[in-house]
Each structure stands twice: as C-alpha cells, then as structure tokens.
Write a protein that holds these residues in place. Structure first.
Motif, PDB file in Angstrom:
ATOM      1  N   LEU A  53       0.843  -1.197   0.000  1.00  0.00           N
ATOM      2  CA  LEU A  53       0.000   0.000   0.000  1.00  0.00           C
ATOM      3  C   LEU A  53       0.876   1.244   0.000  1.00  0.00           C
ATOM      4  CD1 LEU A  53      -2.724   1.470   0.253  1.00  0.00           C
ATOM      5  CD2 LEU A  53      -2.585   1.143   2.721  1.00  0.00           C
ATOM      6  N   THR A  54       0.711   2.057  -1.015  1.00  0.00           N
ATOM      7  CA  THR A  54       1.367   3.369  -1.076  1.00  0.00           C
ATOM      8  C   THR A  54       0.313   4.378  -1.521  1.00  0.00           C
ATOM      9  OG1 THR A  54       2.003   3.191  -3.407  1.00  0.00           O
ATOM     10  CG2 THR A  54       3.581   2.337  -1.771  1.00  0.00           C
ATOM     11  N   TRP A  55       0.620   5.645  -1.312  1.00  0.00           N
ATOM     12  CA  TRP A  55      -0.307   6.689  -1.747  1.00  0.00           C
ATOM     13  C   TRP A  55      -0.509   6.611  -3.254  1.00  0.00           C
ATOM     14  CZ3 TRP A  55      -3.568   9.062   1.229  1.00  0.00           C
ATOM     15  CH2 TRP A  55      -3.264   9.296   2.575  1.00  0.00           C
ATOM     16  N   ASP A  56       0.573   6.412  -4.010  1.00  0.00           N
ATOM     17  CA  ASP A  56       0.462   6.363  -5.469  1.00  0.00           C
ATOM     18  C   ASP A  56      -0.434   5.210  -5.925  1.00  0.00           C
ATOM     19  OD1 ASP A  56       2.022   8.612  -5.856  1.00  0.00           O
ATOM     20  OD2 ASP A  56       3.890   7.455  -6.021  1.00  0.00           O
ATOM     21  N   LEU A  57      -0.262   4.034  -5.306  1.00  0.00           N
ATOM     22  CA  LEU A  57      -1.110   2.900  -5.671  1.00  0.00           C
ATOM     23  C   LEU A  57      -2.573   3.189  -5.346  1.00  0.00           C
ATOM     24  CD1 LEU A  57       1.156  -0.060  -4.472  1.00  0.00           C
ATOM     25  CD2 LEU A  57       0.672   0.627  -6.830  1.00  0.00           C
ATOM     26  N   LEU A  58      -2.815   3.791  -4.183  1.00  0.00           N
ATOM     27  CA  LEU A  58      -4.191   4.140  -3.802  1.00  0.00           C
ATOM     28  C   LEU A  58      -4.787   5.143  -4.788  1.00  0.00           C
ATOM     29  CD1 LEU A  58      -6.619   4.122  -1.866  1.00  0.00           C
ATOM     30  CD2 LEU A  58      -5.451   5.905  -0.554  1.00  0.00           C
ATOM     31  N   LEU A  59      -4.014   6.163  -5.142  1.00  0.00           N
ATOM     32  CA  LEU A  59      -4.504   7.183  -6.076  1.00  0.00           C
ATOM     33  C   LEU A  59      -4.855   6.563  -7.430  1.00  0.00           C
ATOM     34  CD1 LEU A  59      -1.985  10.023  -5.206  1.00  0.00           C
ATOM     35  CD2 LEU A  59      -4.413   9.945  -4.621  1.00  0.00           C
ATOM     36  N   ASN A  60      -4.044   5.597  -7.876  1.00  0.00           N
ATOM     37  CA  ASN A  60      -4.328   4.929  -9.157  1.00  0.00           C
ATOM     38  C   ASN A  60      -5.630   4.139  -9.101  1.00  0.00           C
ATOM     39  OD1 ASN A  60      -2.006   5.946 -10.310  1.00  0.00           O
ATOM     40  ND2 ASN A  60      -0.786   4.138  -9.847  1.00  0.00           N
ATOM     41  N   VAL A  61      -5.859   3.419  -8.000  1.00  0.00           N
ATOM     42  CA  VAL A  61      -7.096   2.635  -7.870  1.00  0.00           C
ATOM     43  C   VAL A  61      -8.307   3.562  -7.788  1.00  0.00           C
ATOM     44  CG1 VAL A  61      -8.362   1.031  -6.375  1.00  0.00           C
ATOM     45  CG2 VAL A  61      -5.942   0.649  -6.849  1.00  0.00           C
ATOM     46  N   VAL A  62      -8.177   4.658  -7.043  1.00  0.00           N
ATOM     47  CA  VAL A  62      -9.286   5.617  -6.934  1.00  0.00           C
ATOM     48  C   VAL A  62      -9.598   6.208  -8.304  1.00  0.00           C
ATOM     49  CG1 VAL A  62      -9.975   7.851  -5.965  1.00  0.00           C
ATOM     50  CG2 VAL A  62      -8.904   6.133  -4.503  1.00  0.00           C
ATOM     51  N   LYS A  63      -8.552   6.511  -9.081  1.00  0.00           N
ATOM     52  CA  LYS A  63      -8.772   7.066 -10.418  1.00  0.00           C
ATOM     53  C   LYS A  63      -9.465   6.046 -11.313  1.00  0.00           C
ATOM     54  CE  LYS A  63      -6.636   9.417 -14.270  1.00  0.00           C
ATOM     55  NZ  LYS A  63      -5.432   9.970 -14.849  1.00  0.00           N
ATOM     56  N   GLU A  64      -9.076   4.761 -11.202  1.00  0.00           N
ATOM     57  CA  GLU A  64      -9.728   3.714 -11.995  1.00  0.00           C
ATOM     58  C   GLU A  64     -11.209   3.585 -11.642  1.00  0.00           C
ATOM     59  OE1 GLU A  64      -7.727  -0.008 -11.494  1.00  0.00           O
ATOM     60  OE2 GLU A  64      -5.804   0.801 -12.176  1.00  0.00           O
ATOM     61  N   LYS A  65     -11.527   3.659 -10.341  1.00  0.00           N
ATOM     62  CA  LYS A  65     -12.915   3.449  -9.899  1.00  0.00           C
ATOM     63  C   LYS A  65     -13.794   4.670 -10.105  1.00  0.00           C
ATOM     64  CE  LYS A  65     -12.304  -0.339  -6.824  1.00  0.00           C
ATOM     65  NZ  LYS A  65     -13.242  -1.292  -6.345  1.00  0.00           N
ATOM     66  N   THR A  66     -13.218   5.878  -9.947  1.00  0.00           N
ATOM     67  CA  THR A  66     -14.037   7.083 -10.013  1.00  0.00           C
ATOM     68  C   THR A  66     -13.825   7.908 -11.278  1.00  0.00           C
ATOM     69  OG1 THR A  66     -12.404   8.456  -8.871  1.00  0.00           O
ATOM     70  CG2 THR A  66     -14.009   7.265  -7.494  1.00  0.00           C
ATOM     71  N   GLY A  67     -12.678   7.719 -11.928  1.00  0.00           N
ATOM     72  CA  GLY A  67     -12.359   8.527 -13.104  1.00  0.00           C
ATOM     73  C   GLY A  67     -11.825   9.898 -12.744  1.00  0.00           C
ATOM     74  N   ILE A  68     -11.576  10.139 -11.458  1.00  0.00           N
ATOM     75  CA  ILE A  68     -11.087  11.437 -11.004  1.00  0.00           C
ATOM     76  C   ILE A  68      -9.688  11.262 -10.429  1.00  0.00           C
ATOM     77  CG2 ILE A  68     -11.518  13.414  -9.502  1.00  0.00           C
ATOM     78  CD1 ILE A  68     -14.463  12.484  -9.397  1.00  0.00           C
TER      79      ILE A  68
END
Length: 144
Positions: free
Chosen positions: A28-43
């Motif tokens: 778990l890293t911030w970058d990995l989290l940000l990528n998953v959030v972008k995939e799920k939300t498009g933001i």
C-alpha cells in the motif's frame, strides 16, 4: 496551460476511498491508492488532497500498519469458494470495525475538547441540550 482541478471530495467519495482501503491487499502506497481511486471514479486526486481529510489519512495509516504486521507467508486458502468469500468478508468487516473504533476515539477526544471549551466560556449543559427551533416553513414573504 493550467491543469483542471479535481472536484472536492464528497462524503460519498470519502466513503468510497475508505472502502477501497478496507479491502486493500498487498503493498500500500499513496500512489497505488490514487491509481485505484482514479480507476474506480475517473477522477485524479493528489496525495496531499487525501491527506487533508483525517478520515482518509487515518484509514490509510491504520491499513498500512495492519498490512505491515501480517505474516509474510500466505496461509493455505480453503478450497471452498464460499468459505474463502466468507473469510474475505469477515476480514473486511474486521478492518472496517477497527477503523470505525479509531474514528470514534477521535470524535470522543473532539467532544471532550469542545465540552471543556464550552464550560470555560460559561456555556451550561442546559444551553447545550436545548432543542433547536423548528423552521417556520408556513410563512412566506408574499403573505404580508
């Protein structure tokens, strides 16, 4: 040209991010989290945006600690898919309960601070417990 600003985080989006963290497996890293959030939300958000929200920052820290304290070898997985799914769901609920307990502790600390400050300013318990006035929805400017 200036980059478009991401929309503000809503309560629903904060819950989505926290649910992603509750289900997180592996590194778990911030970058990995940000990528998953972008995939799920498009933001696309920044780490600094998420870090400004205590619920997200606390959930991230707690999940990171939980993941780092796990055993390095993988335990044997049950062969039955329903049992595996039930175990995964139980783990998600355990992680969510841990996070909610931490949030509750933070809210209780905030309440004690507010109660102490109110007492110092002369606000009584009766004043704090007084019911709120109901809005007068029947009146209108036109009826005058």
């Amino acid at each position: 040209m200036r980059k478009a600003r991401a929309p503000d985080l809503t309560d629903q989006l904060i819950l989505t991010v926290i649910e992603i963290l509750d289900e997180w497996k592996g590194k778990l890293t911030w970058d990995l989290l940000l990528n998953v959030v972008k995939e799920k939300t498009g933001i696309s958000y920044s780490r600094f945006t998420f870090a400004e929200y205590p619920r997200i920052a606390n959930a991230f820290t707690l999940r990171k600690k939980a993941l780092s304290g796990t055993w390095t070898g993988e335990p044997s997985q049950p062969r039955d898919a329903q049992v595996r799914a039930a175990l995964e769901q139980a783990e998600r609920y355990r992680v969510k309960a841990d996070r909610l307990e931490q949030e509750n502790r933070l809210l209780l600390e905030q309440f004690v601070t507010w109660a102490t400050n109110a007492e110092r300013k002369g606000v009584t318990m009766a004043m704090l417990n007084a019911p709120l006035r109901k809005p007068n929805r029947d009146s209108s400017e036109d009826s005058k």
